[in-house]
Design a protein around this motif. Structure first.
Motif, PDB file in Angstrom:
ATOM      1  N   ILE A   1     -10.467 -73.679 -49.622  1.00 60.28           N
ATOM      2  CA  ILE A   1     -11.123 -72.661 -50.452  1.00 60.28           C
ATOM      3  C   ILE A   1     -12.190 -73.309 -51.339  1.00 60.28           C
TER       4      ILE A   1
ATOM      5  N   LEU B   1     -11.460 -63.791 -39.550  1.00 62.33           N
ATOM      6  CA  LEU B   1     -10.693 -64.314 -40.680  1.00 62.33           C
ATOM      7  C   LEU B   1      -9.227 -63.964 -40.445  1.00 62.33           C
TER       8      LEU B   1
ATOM      9  N   LYS C   1      -6.493 -65.709 -41.557  1.00 64.40           N
ATOM     10  CA  LYS C   1      -5.579 -65.985 -42.659  1.00 64.40           C
ATOM     11  C   LYS C   1      -6.367 -66.459 -43.864  1.00 64.40           C
ATOM     12  N   LYS C   2      -5.930 -66.034 -45.058  1.00 63.04           N
ATOM     13  CA  LYS C   2      -6.536 -66.480 -46.310  1.00 63.04           C
ATOM     14  C   LYS C   2      -5.417 -66.692 -47.313  1.00 63.04           C
ATOM     15  N   THR C   3      -5.378 -67.891 -47.922  1.00 64.23           N
ATOM     16  CA  THR C   3      -4.407 -68.199 -48.965  1.00 64.23           C
ATOM     17  C   THR C   3      -5.169 -68.655 -50.207  1.00 64.23           C
TER      18      THR C   3
ATOM     19  N   ILE D   1     -18.062 -65.504 -48.440  1.00 66.50           N
ATOM     20  CA  ILE D   1     -17.493 -64.843 -47.263  1.00 66.50           C
ATOM     21  C   ILE D   1     -18.056 -63.422 -47.248  1.00 66.50           C
TER      22      ILE D   1
ATOM     23  N   HIS E   1      -6.693 -72.157 -48.661  1.00 68.85           N
ATOM     24  CA  HIS E   1      -7.427 -72.291 -47.401  1.00 68.85           C
ATOM     25  C   HIS E   1      -7.773 -70.934 -46.808  1.00 68.85           C
ATOM     26  N   ILE E   2      -8.757 -70.961 -45.899  1.00 66.41           N
ATOM     27  CA  ILE E   2      -8.969 -69.832 -44.995  1.00 66.41           C
ATOM     28  C   ILE E   2      -8.874 -70.373 -43.576  1.00 66.41           C
TER      29      ILE E   2
END
Length: 87
Positions: free
Chosen positions: A68, A39, A41-43, A74, A46-47
């Protein structure tokens, strides 16, 4: 070995499409997908998962960006190495 990014298992809904002529189905549903990756990046929207990353810099390879809204779960995976082989 300590990973730079968490190793995760992601369950997500994959949209389906078809260009053929057919009757409208009674039930519409995406296909559930399971994916394992880092993982990176996570916003809020989105991931980003990557299959591998370079240890010297911040480049990744074999990456996927998943909305997302399609993510069902997850789970962080814990890796217990038996021993480290030096090759």
């Amino acid at each position: 070995m300590k990973y730079r990014y968490p190793l995760v298992e992601v369950l997500w809904d994959d949209p389906q499409g078809d260009a053929a002529w057919k009757e409208i189905p009674a039930e519409l549903k995406p296909t559930p997908m399971m994916q394992i990756g880092f993982l990176v990046k996570k916003t809020d929207k989105h991931i980003m998962l990557a299959a591998c990353y370079q240890t010297q810099d911040k480049e990744v390879s074999s990456s996927d960006v998943i909305p997302i809204g399609a993510v069902l779960s997850i789970k962080e995976l814990i890796v217990y190495p038996k021993h480290e082989n030096k090759i």
